[in-house]
Motif scaffolding. Sequence first.
Motif, short mmCIF file in Angstrom:
data_model
loop_
_atom_site.label_atom_id
_atom_site.label_comp_id
_atom_site.label_asym_id
_atom_site.label_seq_id
_atom_site.Cartn_x
_atom_site.Cartn_y
_atom_site.Cartn_z
N THR A 59 -8.67 0.09 -20.01
CA THR A 59 -9.93 -0.50 -19.56
C THR A 59 -9.99 -0.47 -18.04
O THR A 59 -9.03 -0.84 -17.37
CB THR A 59 -10.06 -1.96 -20.05
OG1 THR A 59 -10.00 -1.97 -21.48
CG2 THR A 59 -11.37 -2.58 -19.62
N LYS A 60 -11.10 0.01 -17.51
CA LYS A 60 -11.30 0.01 -16.06
C LYS A 60 -12.21 -1.15 -15.69
O LYS A 60 -13.30 -1.28 -16.26
CB LYS A 60 -12.02 1.28 -15.59
CG LYS A 60 -11.26 2.56 -15.77
CD LYS A 60 -10.55 3.01 -14.53
CE LYS A 60 -9.79 4.29 -14.82
NZ LYS A 60 -8.61 4.47 -13.99
N VAL A 61 -11.74 -1.95 -14.76
CA VAL A 61 -12.60 -2.99 -14.22
C VAL A 61 -12.85 -2.61 -12.76
O VAL A 61 -11.93 -2.60 -11.94
CB VAL A 61 -11.96 -4.39 -14.33
CG1 VAL A 61 -12.89 -5.45 -13.76
CG2 VAL A 61 -11.64 -4.71 -15.78
N ASN A 96 -0.50 -2.21 -15.95
CA ASN A 96 -1.77 -2.25 -15.23
C ASN A 96 -1.59 -1.53 -13.90
O ASN A 96 -0.49 -1.46 -13.37
CB ASN A 96 -2.18 -3.69 -14.93
CG ASN A 96 -2.37 -4.51 -16.19
OD1 ASN A 96 -2.79 -3.98 -17.23
ND2 ASN A 96 -2.04 -5.78 -16.12
N TYR A 97 -2.69 -1.01 -13.39
CA TYR A 97 -2.63 -0.39 -12.07
C TYR A 97 -3.86 -0.80 -11.28
O TYR A 97 -4.98 -0.62 -11.73
CB TYR A 97 -2.55 1.14 -12.19
CG TYR A 97 -2.37 1.82 -10.85
CD1 TYR A 97 -1.22 1.59 -10.10
CD2 TYR A 97 -3.34 2.66 -10.32
CE1 TYR A 97 -1.04 2.19 -8.86
CE2 TYR A 97 -3.17 3.27 -9.08
CZ TYR A 97 -2.02 3.03 -8.36
OH TYR A 97 -1.85 3.62 -7.13
N GLU A 98 -3.62 -1.39 -10.12
CA GLU A 98 -4.75 -1.85 -9.32
C GLU A 98 -4.79 -1.12 -7.99
O GLU A 98 -3.74 -0.92 -7.36
CB GLU A 98 -4.65 -3.35 -9.05
CG GLU A 98 -5.77 -3.81 -8.14
CD GLU A 98 -5.80 -5.29 -7.82
OE1 GLU A 98 -5.16 -6.07 -8.54
OE2 GLU A 98 -6.48 -5.65 -6.84
N MET A 99 -5.96 -0.70 -7.60
CA MET A 99 -6.09 -0.20 -6.23
C MET A 99 -7.33 -0.77 -5.57
O MET A 99 -8.40 -0.85 -6.16
CB MET A 99 -5.99 1.33 -6.20
CG MET A 99 -7.22 2.13 -6.44
SD MET A 99 -6.82 3.86 -6.81
CE MET A 99 -6.29 4.46 -5.24
N SER A 100 -7.13 -1.22 -4.33
CA SER A 100 -8.23 -1.75 -3.54
C SER A 100 -8.32 -0.92 -2.27
O SER A 100 -7.30 -0.68 -1.64
CB SER A 100 -7.96 -3.20 -3.15
OG SER A 100 -8.28 -4.04 -4.22
N LYS A 114 -11.62 12.27 -9.66
CA LYS A 114 -13.06 12.17 -9.40
C LYS A 114 -13.68 11.24 -10.42
O LYS A 114 -13.36 11.31 -11.59
CB LYS A 114 -13.73 13.55 -9.59
CG LYS A 114 -13.55 14.48 -8.43
CD LYS A 114 -14.20 15.83 -8.67
CE LYS A 114 -13.72 16.74 -7.54
NZ LYS A 114 -14.28 18.06 -7.55
N HIS A 115 -14.56 10.36 -9.97
CA HIS A 115 -15.32 9.47 -10.86
C HIS A 115 -16.80 9.80 -10.72
O HIS A 115 -17.30 9.95 -9.61
CB HIS A 115 -15.15 8.00 -10.42
CG HIS A 115 -14.13 7.24 -11.20
ND1 HIS A 115 -14.18 7.10 -12.56
CD2 HIS A 115 -13.03 6.56 -10.80
CE1 HIS A 115 -13.15 6.36 -12.96
NE2 HIS A 115 -12.42 6.02 -11.91
N TRP A 116 -17.48 9.87 -11.85
CA TRP A 116 -18.94 9.98 -11.81
C TRP A 116 -19.52 9.34 -13.07
O TRP A 116 -18.80 9.07 -14.03
CB TRP A 116 -19.38 11.45 -11.66
CG TRP A 116 -19.17 12.33 -12.85
CD1 TRP A 116 -20.07 12.63 -13.82
CD2 TRP A 116 -17.96 13.03 -13.21
NE1 TRP A 116 -19.50 13.48 -14.76
CE2 TRP A 116 -18.22 13.74 -14.40
CE3 TRP A 116 -16.68 13.14 -12.63
CZ2 TRP A 116 -17.26 14.53 -15.03
CZ3 TRP A 116 -15.72 13.92 -13.26
CH2 TRP A 116 -16.00 14.62 -14.43
N THR A 128 -12.59 -1.88 -5.66
CA THR A 128 -11.37 -2.27 -6.38
C THR A 128 -11.45 -1.65 -7.76
O THR A 128 -12.44 -1.81 -8.47
CB THR A 128 -11.26 -3.81 -6.50
OG1 THR A 128 -11.20 -4.36 -5.19
CG2 THR A 128 -9.99 -4.21 -7.24
N ILE A 129 -10.42 -0.91 -8.12
CA ILE A 129 -10.35 -0.32 -9.46
C ILE A 129 -9.10 -0.85 -10.15
O ILE A 129 -7.98 -0.61 -9.68
CB ILE A 129 -10.30 1.23 -9.41
CG1 ILE A 129 -11.48 1.79 -8.63
CG2 ILE A 129 -10.27 1.79 -10.84
CD1 ILE A 129 -11.49 3.31 -8.52
N ASN A 130 -9.30 -1.59 -11.22
CA ASN A 130 -8.20 -2.09 -12.02
C ASN A 130 -8.15 -1.29 -13.30
O ASN A 130 -9.12 -1.24 -14.04
CB ASN A 130 -8.47 -3.56 -12.38
CG ASN A 130 -7.66 -4.50 -11.54
OD1 ASN A 130 -6.45 -4.34 -11.42
ND2 ASN A 130 -8.33 -5.47 -10.95
#
Length: 163
Positions: free
Chosen positions: A40-42, A60-64, A136-138, A51-53
């Motif tokens: 799940t992406k939050v 879990n992997y979090e990046m801000s 890449k996100h779209w 912020t992508i969780n």
Amino acid sequence: MPIDFSGTWVLEKNDNFEDYMKILNIDLVTRKIAIHLSQTKVIIQDGDKLTINTLSTFRNYEMSLTIGEEFDEYTKGLDNRMLKRSIEVEKCSFYLWVGARATSQSSVLIEQTLVSWQGDTLVCTQKGEKANRGWKHWIEGDKLHLELYCEDVVCHQVFRRKQ
Ligand code: VL7
């Protein structure tokens, strides 16, 4: 006005994830667990702050980050690589006549992780020991797409919005 990726997104398609993990040298046991995970992406997008969780029952992997600004990335719990600035250090030592040693050092910033806009697509380049690494996100319709790539491998994930 760039598009807004904010929301909670649930993985529904994960093409080539196994090969992507292999190219990152993820061990067999971890791959066997990871391949069956629901991810799940939050995402929280606020101006140029992002912020992508990435959440799962296993890790879990979090990046801000700030879009357009380079930063050090440590893929903790994933392939545990430092995707951070490699610093080329030029050191020169010289001895003073009194016998004490003086050192001068200069550093050159070469590469870091960078997320930026390419039209309505968020593009990330992750520089480190692996060539051609990034993602890449779209958004297409009501689906969030993610392409994870490394060397010649591309993993394509599709997420649906969680109400
Ligand atoms: C993050 C995983 C395979 C190790 C565990 C799998 C746990 C849940 O970087 C990513 O997303 C970006 C873009 O949205 C934001 O950080 C992808 C998942 C890729 C790579 C490594 C397998 C072990 C999965 C965290």
